[in-house]
Design a protein around this motif. Structure first.
Motif, PDB file in Angstrom:
ATOM      1  N   PRO A 220      -4.621  -0.971  -7.479  1.00 45.09           N
ATOM      2  CA  PRO A 220      -3.821  -1.332  -6.311  1.00 45.09           C
ATOM      3  C   PRO A 220      -3.846  -2.836  -6.071  1.00 45.09           C
ATOM      4  O   PRO A 220      -4.915  -3.455  -6.112  1.00 45.09           O
ATOM      5  CB  PRO A 220      -4.506  -0.583  -5.158  1.00 45.09           C
ATOM      6  N   PRO A 221      -2.712  -3.459  -5.840  1.00 45.40           N
ATOM      7  CA  PRO A 221      -2.675  -4.901  -5.614  1.00 45.40           C
ATOM      8  C   PRO A 221      -3.543  -5.317  -4.438  1.00 45.40           C
ATOM      9  O   PRO A 221      -3.646  -4.601  -3.439  1.00 45.40           O
ATOM     10  CB  PRO A 221      -1.198  -5.173  -5.309  1.00 45.40           C
ATOM     11  N   GLY A 222      -4.170  -6.477  -4.577  1.00 52.11           N
ATOM     12  CA  GLY A 222      -5.021  -6.966  -3.500  1.00 52.11           C
ATOM     13  C   GLY A 222      -5.108  -8.470  -3.533  1.00 52.11           C
ATOM     14  O   GLY A 222      -4.609  -9.133  -4.456  1.00 52.11           O
ATOM     15  N   THR A 223      -5.787  -9.053  -2.555  1.00 49.68           N
ATOM     16  CA  THR A 223      -5.947 -10.495  -2.479  1.00 49.68           C
ATOM     17  C   THR A 223      -7.159 -10.829  -1.631  1.00 49.68           C
ATOM     18  O   THR A 223      -7.683  -9.971  -0.904  1.00 49.68           O
ATOM     19  CB  THR A 223      -4.688 -11.144  -1.878  1.00 49.68           C
ATOM     20  N   LEU A 224      -7.611 -12.063  -1.731  1.00 50.94           N
ATOM     21  CA  LEU A 224      -8.676 -12.542  -0.854  1.00 50.94           C
ATOM     22  C   LEU A 224      -8.082 -12.844   0.509  1.00 50.94           C
ATOM     23  O   LEU A 224      -7.031 -13.482   0.620  1.00 50.94           O
ATOM     24  CB  LEU A 224      -9.316 -13.802  -1.434  1.00 50.94           C
TER      25      LEU A 224
ATOM     26  N   PHE B 109      -3.886   3.587  -0.686  1.00 51.88           N
ATOM     27  CA  PHE B 109      -3.124   4.467  -1.562  1.00 51.88           C
ATOM     28  C   PHE B 109      -3.508   5.901  -1.249  1.00 51.88           C
ATOM     29  O   PHE B 109      -4.492   6.159  -0.549  1.00 51.88           O
ATOM     30  CB  PHE B 109      -3.405   4.157  -3.033  1.00 51.88           C
ATOM     31  N   GLY B 110      -2.739   6.819  -1.775  1.00 51.80           N
ATOM     32  CA  GLY B 110      -2.989   8.232  -1.498  1.00 51.80           C
ATOM     33  C   GLY B 110      -2.067   8.744  -0.410  1.00 51.80           C
ATOM     34  O   GLY B 110      -1.360   7.999   0.248  1.00 51.80           O
TER      35      GLY B 110
ATOM     36  N   LEU C  59       0.767  -3.118   6.721  1.00 51.10           N
ATOM     37  CA  LEU C  59       0.401  -2.022   5.824  1.00 51.10           C
ATOM     38  C   LEU C  59      -1.082  -1.713   5.955  1.00 51.10           C
ATOM     39  O   LEU C  59      -1.890  -2.577   6.297  1.00 51.10           O
ATOM     40  CB  LEU C  59       0.695  -2.400   4.366  1.00 51.10           C
ATOM     41  N   ASN C  60      -1.443  -0.479   5.649  1.00 48.49           N
ATOM     42  CA  ASN C  60      -2.855  -0.109   5.577  1.00 48.49           C
ATOM     43  C   ASN C  60      -3.489  -0.755   4.344  1.00 48.49           C
ATOM     44  O   ASN C  60      -2.877  -0.801   3.272  1.00 48.49           O
ATOM     45  CB  ASN C  60      -3.014   1.410   5.464  1.00 48.49           C
TER      46      ASN C  60
ATOM     47  N   SER D 169       1.142   4.128   1.024  1.00 48.81           N
ATOM     48  CA  SER D 169       1.355   4.969   2.200  1.00 48.81           C
ATOM     49  C   SER D 169       2.476   4.417   3.066  1.00 48.81           C
ATOM     50  O   SER D 169       2.360   3.372   3.682  1.00 48.81           O
ATOM     51  CB  SER D 169       0.071   5.056   3.022  1.00 48.81           C
ATOM     52  N   HIS D 170       3.575   5.120   3.107  1.00 51.91           N
ATOM     53  CA  HIS D 170       4.659   4.735   4.009  1.00 51.91           C
ATOM     54  C   HIS D 170       4.375   5.212   5.425  1.00 51.91           C
ATOM     55  O   HIS D 170       5.026   4.773   6.365  1.00 51.91           O
ATOM     56  CB  HIS D 170       5.990   5.331   3.524  1.00 51.91           C
ATOM     57  N   TRP D 171       3.412   6.103   5.561  1.00 55.22           N
ATOM     58  CA  TRP D 171       3.115   6.656   6.885  1.00 55.22           C
ATOM     59  C   TRP D 171       2.524   5.599   7.808  1.00 55.22           C
ATOM     60  O   TRP D 171       2.814   5.581   9.007  1.00 55.22           O
ATOM     61  CB  TRP D 171       2.127   7.821   6.761  1.00 55.22           C
ATOM     62  N   GLY D 172       1.708   4.707   7.264  1.00 53.15           N
ATOM     63  CA  GLY D 172       1.031   3.736   8.114  1.00 53.15           C
ATOM     64  C   GLY D 172       1.737   2.405   8.221  1.00 53.15           C
ATOM     65  O   GLY D 172       1.318   1.532   8.968  1.00 53.15           O
ATOM     66  N   ALA D 173       2.834   2.206   7.473  1.00 51.98           N
ATOM     67  CA  ALA D 173       3.539   0.937   7.518  1.00 51.98           C
ATOM     68  C   ALA D 173       4.322   0.808   8.816  1.00 51.98           C
ATOM     69  O   ALA D 173       4.911   1.765   9.302  1.00 51.98           O
ATOM     70  CB  ALA D 173       4.486   0.832   6.323  1.00 51.98           C
ATOM     71  N   ARG D 174       4.325  -0.418   9.363  1.00 52.19           N
ATOM     72  CA  ARG D 174       5.047  -0.631  10.614  1.00 52.19           C
ATOM     73  C   ARG D 174       5.815  -1.952  10.544  1.00 52.19           C
ATOM     74  O   ARG D 174       5.238  -3.014  10.284  1.00 52.19           O
ATOM     75  CB  ARG D 174       4.072  -0.668  11.791  1.00 52.19           C
ATOM     76  N   VAL D 175       7.121  -1.876  10.756  1.00 51.66           N
ATOM     77  CA  VAL D 175       7.946  -3.077  10.774  1.00 51.66           C
ATOM     78  C   VAL D 175       7.870  -3.695  12.165  1.00 51.66           C
ATOM     79  O   VAL D 175       8.170  -3.055  13.166  1.00 51.66           O
ATOM     80  CB  VAL D 175       9.410  -2.756  10.423  1.00 51.66           C
TER      81      VAL D 175
END
Length: 260
Positions: A69-73, A88-89, A36-37, A18-24
């Motif tokens: 979808p990539p993830g991490t602890l 995603f979505g 990122l969301n 989602s590029h909508w929720g990304a904020r620089v």
């Protein structure tokens, strides 16, 4: 990259970011601090191994080349860890549930990969709500909290489950009844078999380092995954009666030496 109805472009790799929720928040020398969301999995009293299950299974899905979808602890306030994965979505919202017959018709390659992978990690909870599919964009599979150790409450219970289920196929998966083309399974068997012991151990060790599993359970998980890794074709043969839509059974399963 596929334009959506608003003229925007999205879709990275197998899944939609989602590029909508990304904020620089800041940028320097071409490198940005970007928020990122994400979706986060946490342990609960009912599922004390949920984070370990999701993290280990998702890590191996990514290593296999599946659309995870990539993830991490992620350490959280107050202590402990969550498993956080990229949202995603469209606009970061989860896609609606898939329609299994349509999904298997349109995406048989991914369907075979999902089925093979779920046999590997003994995921008994694959359903239409944890497979995302945006036809113009991509596929995403998620929610692996009931794989591996499932809902066991203690390390002793989890060890017993791993021992009891190491040769048990996954039954009642949502996709086999609608899959018509099984010719892609061979590629996915090879992909899963190519995941090295080092990669399996890395995921299990990370879960142990985060105090999500004991050392004994860490080692049992590695042994369990290695044992099942080259037996997936046999598991699928054992559930052949579920593939009711297949007209031509093209699988050629070789016997696997139990010492491999």
């Amino acid at each position: 990259m596929v334009p959506n109805q608003r003229g925007q472009k999205h879709g990275v790799g197998y899944f939609d970011v989602s590029h909508w929720g990304a904020r620089v928040e800041e940028s320097s020398g071409g490198v940005s601090h970007l928020r990122l969301n994400t979706f986060a999995r946490k342990n609960t009293p009912e599922r004390p191994f949920a984070v370990a299950n999701d993290f280990i299974a998702s890590s191996l899905g990514i290593a296999t080349g599946l659309p995870v979808p990539p993830g991490t602890l992620v350490g959280v306030y107050g202590g402990g860890y969550n498993y956080a994965s990229l949202a995603f979505g469209d606009r970061g919202d989860k896609p609606p549930p898939i329609i299994p017959p349509q999904f298997c018709e349109e995406r048989p390659w991914e369907a075979c990969g999902i089925i093979a992978f779920d046999h590997w990690i003994h995921n008994t909870d694959r359903h239409d709500g944890n497979i995302g599919h945006l036809p113009e964009v991509a596929v995403a599979i998620f929610d692996h909290d009931l794989a591996l150790l499932n809902e066991t409450k203690t390390s002793d219970e989890a060890l017993l489950l791993l021992a009891a289920s190491q040769d048990v196929p996954v039954k009642f998966h949502c996709l086999p009844p609608y899959l018509k083309d099984v010719s892609h399974f061979g590629e996915w068997f090879d992909r899963i078999a190519s995941v090295t012991r080092r990669e399996i151990r890395r995921a299990a060790i990370a879960a142990h380092t985060a105090e999500l599993v004991s050392a004994e359970l860490r080692d049992a998980l590695v042994a369990f995954l290695e044992h099942r890794q080259t037996r997936i074709g046999s598991f699928i043969e054992q559930t052949r009666d579920q593939y009711r839509s297949v007209n031509s059974w093209t699988l050629d399963i070789e016997e696997v030496d139990s010492d491999n």
